[in-house]
Design an enzyme around this catalytic site. Structure first.
Site, short mmCIF file in Angstrom:
data_model
loop_
_atom_site.label_atom_id
_atom_site.label_comp_id
_atom_site.label_asym_id
_atom_site.label_seq_id
_atom_site.Cartn_x
_atom_site.Cartn_y
_atom_site.Cartn_z
N ASP A 111 48.10 11.12 -83.41
CA ASP A 111 49.76 11.08 -83.45
C ASP A 111 50.32 11.12 -84.50
O ASP A 111 49.88 11.85 -85.76
CB ASP A 111 48.42 9.04 -83.93
CG ASP A 111 48.25 8.45 -82.98
OD1 ASP A 111 47.85 8.98 -82.26
OD2 ASP A 111 47.77 7.21 -83.08
N ASP A 112 51.28 10.57 -84.20
CA ASP A 112 52.17 10.78 -85.24
C ASP A 112 53.42 11.92 -85.24
O ASP A 112 54.12 12.37 -85.74
CB ASP A 112 52.01 10.41 -86.70
CG ASP A 112 51.14 9.30 -86.72
OD1 ASP A 112 51.79 8.31 -86.26
OD2 ASP A 112 51.33 9.43 -88.15
N HIS A 162 54.04 6.78 -78.98
CA HIS A 162 53.84 5.79 -80.21
C HIS A 162 54.68 4.94 -80.66
O HIS A 162 54.93 5.07 -81.86
CB HIS A 162 52.97 7.07 -81.45
CG HIS A 162 52.18 6.79 -81.68
ND1 HIS A 162 51.20 5.32 -82.14
CD2 HIS A 162 51.98 6.81 -83.45
CE1 HIS A 162 51.19 4.69 -82.99
NE2 HIS A 162 51.03 6.46 -84.11
N HIS A 166 58.11 4.42 -85.70
CA HIS A 166 56.87 4.24 -86.37
C HIS A 166 57.59 3.32 -87.24
O HIS A 166 56.04 3.43 -88.44
CB HIS A 166 56.45 5.86 -87.12
CG HIS A 166 54.69 5.38 -87.05
ND1 HIS A 166 54.34 5.08 -87.98
CD2 HIS A 166 54.01 5.86 -86.32
CE1 HIS A 166 52.95 5.14 -88.22
NE2 HIS A 166 52.74 5.54 -86.91
N HIS A 266 45.36 13.13 -86.05
CA HIS A 266 46.75 12.70 -86.52
C HIS A 266 47.35 14.32 -86.40
O HIS A 266 46.04 14.76 -87.18
CB HIS A 266 47.14 12.29 -87.77
CG HIS A 266 46.45 10.91 -87.83
ND1 HIS A 266 45.61 9.86 -87.45
CD2 HIS A 266 47.02 9.33 -87.20
CE1 HIS A 266 45.31 7.90 -87.45
NE2 HIS A 266 46.86 7.98 -86.87
ZN LIG Z 1 50.45 6.48 -86.10
#
Ligand SMILES: [Zn+2]
Length: 300
Positions: A111-112, A162, A166, A266
């Site tokens: 993620d991210d 995602h 965010h 991540h």
């Molecule tokens: Zn995240």
């Protein structure tokens, strides 16, 4: 003599006809070839349409139905992005309830990202071990590093969404904001990759499981998205910074006894330890009998 001439003429005509037909066929075939290529390459980002999910009891869960008593595990999705993190989630991760897989499968998720320092290392390790993973990318990060997103896609990984920003404050103030940020992320991904389909598999920042997100889950399902959390992790977003050995240890502990693993990791800029320990994590999972897959195949 005359007959022979006619015969030659006919032969010539035949040759021309055959050549024409062959040429036409070749053109059609090459067109189909291009189509086939496009078809094969797109499902990596345009998640295949999911009709339903089979549960343990063999009942079928439709995308916009909510199913209670999902598999629950307690994990945290803590500080991911220093700049945007405004709440800390310490609740339960959930996976859609379904029939237990016969074989051991691990779905690595990141993620991210994409980020300039961590993502390329992650991609290199994945390539070295011939493993495909799922990247839940942020639209705003993809805009900064379009070439890295393209590399993820071209390497055959699944691109999940995602959100664009965010930004918890914004996305979790109303379901409309959430969906609009998801759509903005999707548009960004499609624009960079030159595609126009739906990026169907999404991951809620912080996870979809908090009770107060019920309306958000419904909005996501209503808009045709499939959200997936995780049932194991390396702990790279839990509290303080962990070193490689601690990450591997956390993964071993949280994955123990599970046939299917959806592993939360991540590739944000501060997660170099994740990239550096990934090779060992893959080797551990391989030696424990897991094969690797991307999340579009989770719903099969
Ligand atoms: Zn995240």
């Amino acid at each position: 003599m005359r007959n022979r001439k006619t015969y030659r003429k006919l032969q010539k005509k035949k040759t021309i006809t055959i050549s024409f037909v062959t040429l036409t066929l070749l053109i059609i075939l090459s067109f189909i070839g291009v189509k086939t290529y496009t078809y094969i390459s797109t499902p990596r980002v345009i998640s295949p349409k999911v009709e339903s999910i089979k549960t343990k009891e063999n009942t079928v869960v439709k995308p916009n139905e909510t199913k209670k008593n999902n598999v629950s595990l307690s994990f945290q999705d803590g500080k991911e992005l220093e700049s945007t993190e405004s709440i800390r989630v310490t609740e339960t991760g959930k996976l859609p309830e379904r029939q237990v897989s016969k074989e051991k499968v691990a779905y690595l998720t990141f993620d991210d990202g994409p980020t300039a320092n961590v993502t390329p290392v992650v991609l290199e390790v994945l390539k070295k071990h011939n493993v495909k993973a799922t990247f839940f990318v942020l639209g705003k990060m993809a805009e900064k590093h379009p070439e890295i997103l393209k590399k993820e896609f071209n390497d055959g990984h699944l691109i999940g969404n995602h959100t664009y920003s965010h930004d918890y404050k914004y996305i979790y103030s109303t379901p409309d904001n959430f969906i609009s940020d998801i759509k903005k992320g999707e548009e960004t991904i499609n624009k960079i990759l030159g595609l126009d389909g739906k990026v169907q598999i999404i991951r809620f920042p912080g996870g979809s499981f908090p009770k107060k997100l019920e309306n958000y889950r419904q909005a996501a399902a209503k808009n045709g998205y499939y959200y997936i959390d995780w049932n194991s992790l390396n702990g790279d977003a839990e509290g303080g910074k962990k070193n490689e050995a601690q990450l591997i240890d956390r993964l071993i502990k949280t994955s123990k006894g599970k046939k299917e693993l959806v592993i939360l990791m991540h590739d944000a800029a501060t997660k170099m330890a994740t990239a550096n320990s990934l090779g060992q994590i893959i080797e551990y999972l391989k030696s424990s009998g897991y094969r690797f897959d991307t999340l579009n195949n989770y719903y099969k």
